[in-house]
Enzyme design. Structure first.
Site, PDB file in Angstrom:
ATOM      1  N   ALA A 188     -32.240  55.847   1.443  1.00 39.03           N
ATOM      2  CA  ALA A 188     -30.890  56.240   1.036  1.00 39.03           C
ATOM      3  C   ALA A 188     -30.675  57.716   1.319  1.00 39.03           C
ATOM      4  CB  ALA A 188     -30.685  55.959  -0.455  1.00 39.03           C
ATOM      5  N   ASP A 189     -29.417  58.083   1.429  1.00 46.32           N
ATOM      6  CA  ASP A 189     -29.041  59.486   1.539  1.00 46.32           C
ATOM      7  C   ASP A 189     -27.685  59.665   0.875  1.00 46.32           C
ATOM      8  OD1 ASP A 189     -29.910  62.116   2.843  1.00 46.32           O
ATOM      9  OD2 ASP A 189     -27.781  61.974   3.350  1.00 46.32           O
ATOM     10  N   THR A 190     -27.523  60.777   0.183  1.00 50.10           N
ATOM     11  CA  THR A 190     -26.281  61.066  -0.538  1.00 50.10           C
ATOM     12  C   THR A 190     -25.728  62.408  -0.088  1.00 50.10           C
ATOM     13  OG1 THR A 190     -27.072  59.843  -2.472  1.00 50.10           O
ATOM     14  CG2 THR A 190     -25.261  61.379  -2.834  1.00 50.10           C
ATOM     15  N   THR A 202     -23.014  57.675  -0.723  1.00 46.00           N
ATOM     16  CA  THR A 202     -24.416  57.332  -0.530  1.00 46.00           C
ATOM     17  C   THR A 202     -24.507  56.209   0.491  1.00 46.00           C
ATOM     18  OG1 THR A 202     -24.979  57.951  -2.795  1.00 46.00           O
ATOM     19  CG2 THR A 202     -26.549  56.538  -1.646  1.00 46.00           C
ATOM     20  N   GLY A 203     -25.367  56.410   1.471  1.00 48.30           N
ATOM     21  CA  GLY A 203     -25.678  55.369   2.439  1.00 48.30           C
ATOM     22  C   GLY A 203     -27.043  54.799   2.107  1.00 48.30           C
TER      23      GLY A 203
END
Length: 193
Positions: free
Chosen positions: A76-78, A112-113
């Site tokens: 994840a990345d935000t 978020t991805g």
């Protein structure tokens, strides 16, 4: 629950203690694996909603060569998105102060991805939440920075910390997304994986 995942060893590829805590709330067994120095850059041409998913997929690709056939990887990345563009993690106190000052008395987006990947399948999604901050005084910003040192958080703040208690007027979207992992959407995706 999530009987369909019993055949997998689930791996959370994240350094974030918040993501670990949130994923554990889904009552699934997982291990944490971290590879350092993953490139988190992205092309300037992509839309704001696509940035975190692009980075989450890049993280997953970095792990792919190390994955066993029975592993399911979650990355994840935000990001925080404002009228000025992307706010990542502040490098130092000055950047964190500038970020909080810019967020004060404004609405910003937290995106978020998430990427869920096995050797044979790759599913990704993004979740967006709007956060409205009250006007923050210099004393409040300095207190927060001195006490909480939020340098590992996009936008320089943690909504679950003191600054969220006193500064967040409203949220439109997932609270957990703002913390760094949209667990409700992740659960739905895992249910159908």
């Amino acid at each position: 629950m999530l009987e369909n995942l019993k055949k997998y060893k689930i791996v959370l590829a994240s350094n974030s203690p918040r993501r670990r805590n949130l994923l554990s709330g889904l009552d699934i067994d997982f291990e944490v694996r971290v590879i350092s120095d993953i490139d988190e850059s992205y092309p300037d041409s992509i839309d704001s909603m696509e940035i975190p998913l692009y980075i989450a997929r890049s993280k997953a690709e970095a792990y792919k060569p190390t994955m066993a056939d029975d592993e399911l990887l979650i990355t994840a990345d935000t990001i925080v998105w404002t009228f000025d563009g992307v706010m990542g993690k502040p490098a130092n106190r000055e950047e964190a102060y500038a970020m909080l000052h810019a967020l004060s008395d404004h609405v910003h987006q937290v995106i978020t991805g998430v990427c869920i990947m096995t050797k044979d399948k790759n599913v990704g999604f993004s979740v967006e939440s709007a956060v409205c901050f009250a006007k923050l005084g210099d004393e409040e910003i300095n207190y927060y920075l001195d006490k909480y040192k939020p340098y590992d958080k996009a936008g320089g703040y943690g909504i679950q910390e003191w600054i969220g208690y006193i500064g967040v007027e409203a949220i439109n979207g997932s609270f957990y997304n703002v913390m760094g992992l949209p667990v409700q959407k992740l659960y739905q995706e895992l249910k159908h994986f």
